[in-house]
Design a protein around this motif. Structure first.
Motif, mmCIF file in Angstrom:
data_model
loop_
_atom_site.group_PDB
_atom_site.id
_atom_site.type_symbol
_atom_site.label_atom_id
_atom_site.label_comp_id
_atom_site.label_asym_id
_atom_site.label_seq_id
_atom_site.Cartn_x
_atom_site.Cartn_y
_atom_site.Cartn_z
ATOM 1 N N ALA A 155 0.832 -1.206 0.000
ATOM 2 C CA ALA A 155 0.000 0.000 0.000
ATOM 3 C C ALA A 155 0.868 1.258 0.000
ATOM 4 O O ALA A 155 0.604 2.211 -0.751
ATOM 5 C CB ALA A 155 -0.922 -0.004 1.218
ATOM 6 N N LEU A 156 1.912 1.276 0.814
ATOM 7 C CA LEU A 156 2.786 2.444 0.881
ATOM 8 C C LEU A 156 3.518 2.660 -0.449
ATOM 9 O O LEU A 156 3.679 3.801 -0.894
ATOM 10 C CB LEU A 156 3.791 2.284 2.023
ATOM 11 N N ASP A 157 3.939 1.571 -1.064
ATOM 12 C CA ASP A 157 4.595 1.689 -2.367
ATOM 13 C C ASP A 157 3.626 2.222 -3.424
ATOM 14 O O ASP A 157 4.007 3.006 -4.301
ATOM 15 C CB ASP A 157 5.148 0.332 -2.809
ATOM 16 N N PHE A 158 2.377 1.800 -3.334
ATOM 17 C CA PHE A 158 1.362 2.279 -4.284
ATOM 18 C C PHE A 158 1.189 3.787 -4.154
ATOM 19 O O PHE A 158 1.117 4.500 -5.161
ATOM 20 C CB PHE A 158 0.034 1.573 -4.029
ATOM 21 N N TYR A 159 1.111 4.287 -2.920
ATOM 22 C CA TYR A 159 0.972 5.731 -2.715
ATOM 23 C C TYR A 159 2.117 6.479 -3.398
ATOM 24 O O TYR A 159 1.913 7.494 -4.078
ATOM 25 C CB TYR A 159 0.960 6.079 -1.226
ATOM 26 N N ASN A 160 3.329 5.976 -3.188
ATOM 27 C CA ASN A 160 4.494 6.632 -3.788
ATOM 28 C C ASN A 160 4.468 6.553 -5.312
ATOM 29 O O ASN A 160 4.765 7.531 -6.002
ATOM 30 C CB ASN A 160 5.779 5.990 -3.255
ATOM 31 N N GLN B 182 1.994 6.463 -7.224
ATOM 32 C CA GLN B 182 0.956 7.341 -7.759
ATOM 33 C C GLN B 182 1.171 8.810 -7.369
ATOM 34 O O GLN B 182 0.306 9.659 -7.612
ATOM 35 C CB GLN B 182 -0.414 6.885 -7.244
ATOM 36 N N ASN B 183 2.331 9.083 -6.749
ATOM 37 C CA ASN B 183 2.647 10.446 -6.298
ATOM 38 C C ASN B 183 1.584 10.999 -5.348
ATOM 39 O O ASN B 183 1.230 12.182 -5.391
ATOM 40 C CB ASN B 183 2.805 11.391 -7.501
ATOM 41 N N LEU B 184 1.078 10.134 -4.492
ATOM 42 C CA LEU B 184 0.073 10.538 -3.502
ATOM 43 C C LEU B 184 0.767 10.849 -2.174
ATOM 44 O O LEU B 184 1.438 9.970 -1.618
ATOM 45 C CB LEU B 184 -0.948 9.423 -3.298
ATOM 46 N N PRO B 185 0.655 12.065 -1.665
ATOM 47 C CA PRO B 185 1.216 12.365 -0.347
ATOM 48 C C PRO B 185 0.557 11.463 0.698
ATOM 49 O O PRO B 185 -0.673 11.317 0.707
ATOM 50 C CB PRO B 185 0.860 13.829 -0.125
ATOM 51 N N ALA B 186 1.342 10.852 1.547
ATOM 52 C CA ALA B 186 0.776 9.909 2.514
ATOM 53 C C ALA B 186 1.525 9.964 3.836
ATOM 54 O O ALA B 186 2.716 10.284 3.880
ATOM 55 C CB ALA B 186 0.818 8.495 1.946
ATOM 56 N N VAL B 187 0.804 9.647 4.905
ATOM 57 C CA VAL B 187 1.393 9.480 6.234
ATOM 58 C C VAL B 187 0.838 8.187 6.807
ATOM 59 O O VAL B 187 -0.120 7.609 6.284
ATOM 60 C CB VAL B 187 1.071 10.665 7.174
ATOM 61 N N ILE B 188 1.443 7.733 7.889
ATOM 62 C CA ILE B 188 0.929 6.560 8.583
ATOM 63 C C ILE B 188 0.252 7.002 9.879
ATOM 64 O O ILE B 188 0.475 8.119 10.357
ATOM 65 C CB ILE B 188 2.038 5.547 8.906
ATOM 66 N N ALA B 189 -0.583 6.129 10.426
ATOM 67 C CA ALA B 189 -1.247 6.402 11.704
ATOM 68 C C ALA B 189 -0.934 5.279 12.681
ATOM 69 O O ALA B 189 -1.201 4.107 12.405
ATOM 70 C CB ALA B 189 -2.756 6.520 11.511
ATOM 71 N N THR B 190 -0.336 5.641 13.796
ATOM 72 C CA THR B 190 -0.077 4.700 14.882
ATOM 73 C C THR B 190 -0.960 5.094 16.067
ATOM 74 O O THR B 190 -1.772 6.002 15.962
ATOM 75 C CB THR B 190 1.404 4.733 15.287
ATOM 76 N N ALA B 191 -0.795 4.423 17.188
ATOM 77 C CA ALA B 191 -1.632 4.721 18.354
ATOM 78 C C ALA B 191 -0.801 4.726 19.629
ATOM 79 O O ALA B 191 -0.114 3.754 19.935
ATOM 80 C CB ALA B 191 -2.766 3.711 18.489
ATOM 81 N N ALA B 192 -0.865 5.828 20.365
ATOM 82 C CA ALA B 192 -0.191 5.913 21.655
ATOM 83 C C ALA B 192 -0.871 5.026 22.677
ATOM 84 O O ALA B 192 -0.245 4.529 23.610
ATOM 85 C CB ALA B 192 -0.184 7.359 22.150
ATOM 86 N N GLN B 193 -2.174 4.826 22.478
ATOM 87 C CA GLN B 193 -2.957 4.009 23.399
ATOM 88 C C GLN B 193 -4.089 3.378 22.608
ATOM 89 O O GLN B 193 -4.698 4.020 21.750
ATOM 90 C CB GLN B 193 -3.515 4.872 24.538
ATOM 91 N N ALA C 79 7.663 2.459 7.489
ATOM 92 C CA ALA C 79 7.131 3.465 6.571
ATOM 93 C C ALA C 79 8.250 4.311 5.976
ATOM 94 O O ALA C 79 8.232 4.647 4.782
ATOM 95 C CB ALA C 79 6.131 4.351 7.305
ATOM 96 N N HIS C 80 9.233 4.660 6.798
ATOM 97 C CA HIS C 80 10.375 5.452 6.303
ATOM 98 C C HIS C 80 11.123 4.691 5.209
ATOM 99 O O HIS C 80 11.534 5.283 4.194
ATOM 100 C CB HIS C 80 11.307 5.778 7.462
ATOM 101 N N GLU C 81 11.281 3.388 5.398
ATOM 102 C CA GLU C 81 11.964 2.561 4.393
ATOM 103 C C GLU C 81 11.203 2.558 3.068
ATOM 104 O O GLU C 81 11.805 2.362 2.006
ATOM 105 C CB GLU C 81 12.110 1.130 4.920
ATOM 106 N N HIS C 82 9.898 2.783 3.134
ATOM 107 C CA HIS C 82 9.066 2.797 1.932
ATOM 108 C C HIS C 82 8.794 4.222 1.443
ATOM 109 O O HIS C 82 7.869 4.445 0.660
ATOM 110 C CB HIS C 82 7.753 2.053 2.185
ATOM 111 N N GLY C 83 9.569 5.172 1.943
ATOM 112 C CA GLY C 83 9.481 6.532 1.427
ATOM 113 C C GLY C 83 8.399 7.395 2.033
ATOM 114 O O GLY C 83 8.094 8.467 1.511
ATOM 115 N N ILE C 84 7.813 6.962 3.143
ATOM 116 C CA ILE C 84 6.787 7.761 3.824
ATOM 117 C C ILE C 84 7.454 8.501 4.973
ATOM 118 O O ILE C 84 8.064 7.879 5.848
ATOM 119 C CB ILE C 84 5.649 6.877 4.363
#
Length: 211
Positions: free
Chosen positions: A16-21, A23-34, A56-61
Motif C-alpha cells: 500500500a505504501l509503495d502504491f501511494y508513492n 501514484q505520487n500521492l502524499p501519505a502518512v501513517i497512523a499509529t496509536a499511543a494508546q 514506513a520510512h523505508e518505503h518513502g513515507i
C-alpha cells in the motif's frame, strides 16, 4: 493515510505504501499511543510504533499521526510514552535502539527511577482486564462488556445483541463443594498472588520517589 495500530509492517502495508508513492500521492501513517489493550501501555505498544514508523520510512513515507484513543483510560499522562516514541522514530528512524530511547525518554520525562515502576504496573492492568472472563477481555465483542458507542464503532451497521453476561464470567465458588473453585482457578490465583507481591514492591519504589 495508512492506518494500522498492530501490524503496520506487514507485506500488505508495504504494498500500500509503495502504491501511494508510485501514484505520487502524499501519505502518512497512523499509529496509536494508546489502544484498547491495557490501561498502561507497555513496551509492546512502543515497539509496535517503532516498527511501523521505521517501516514506513523505508518505503518513502516521511510523516505520521500518532492517535490517542480513550477506550481504556482518559488519563492523558498514560499517552506520553506513545507520543514521544512516535516523535522519536518519525524524526530519527533507526538512530537509537528501543532500549537506549526508553532510558533517555523516562529520564527526561519522569526521572530514570520511574521506568521500573511503570513496567510493574502493566501486568496488573492486563490481569484486571481479563481474569474474570472464561475467554477474552472485558472489551471483547464476544463478551459485550463495552459501552454501546464503542460496540457500534466496532461493528459498523451490524446489529449487536446485549444479553446477560453471567455465563461469560468464571463461576462463583460452590459452597457445597469446598476447595473445588480454588482447584479450577489455580492459575488465576497464582497470578494474583504474584501481582500482590509485585504491588508491594511497586509501593515501596513509589514511596522512595516521593520527596
Amino acid at each position: 493515510m495508512r492506518w494500522n495500530y498492530d501490524n503496520g509492517d506487514s507485506p500488505g502495508s508495504g504494498r500500500a505504501l509503495d502504491f501511494y508513492n508510485d501514484q505520487n500521492l502524499p501519505a502518512v501513517i497512523a499509529t496509536a499511543a494508546q489502544t484498547t489493550n491495557t490501561l498502561v501501555p507497555g513496551l509492546e505498544r512502543t515497539t509496535t510504533i517503532k516498527r511501523f514508523t521505521e517501516f514506513a520510512h523505508e518505503h518513502g513515507i516521511n510523516g505520521s499521526l500518532c492517535t490517542a484513543w480513550d477506550d481504556s483510560s482518559p488519563l492523558m499522562e498514560l499517552y506520553w510514552r506513545g507520543w514521544v516514541t512516535s516523535a522519536e522514530y518519525t524524526w530519527a528512524p533507526g538512530k537509537r535502539s528501543m532500549e537506549a530511547f526508553e532510558k533517555a525518554m523516562f529520564q527526561r520525562e519522569f526521572g530514570l527511577d520511574m521506568y521500573p515502576i511503570y513496567e510493574t504496573l502493566a501486568p496488573g492492568t492486563d490481569f484486571w482486564d481479563r481474569s474474570y472472563f472464561k475467554t477474552g477481555t472485558r472489551r471483547s465483542r464476544s463478551n459485550a462488556m463495552v459501552p454501546i458507542a464503542s460496540a457500534s464503532h466496532w461493528t459498523s451497521n451490524e446489529k449487536i445483541q446485549f444479553v446477560d453476561n453471567k455465563e461469560k464470567f468464571i463461576a462463583l465458588p460452590d459452597l457445597q463443594k469446598p476447595g473445588e473453585w480454588t482447584k479450577q482457578n489455580q492459575e488465576i490465583l497464582e497470578k494474583a498472588e504474584k501481582l500482590v507481591n509485585s504491588d508491594k514492591e511497586t509501593n515501596t519504589m513509589l514511596k522512595g520517589n516521593v520527596p
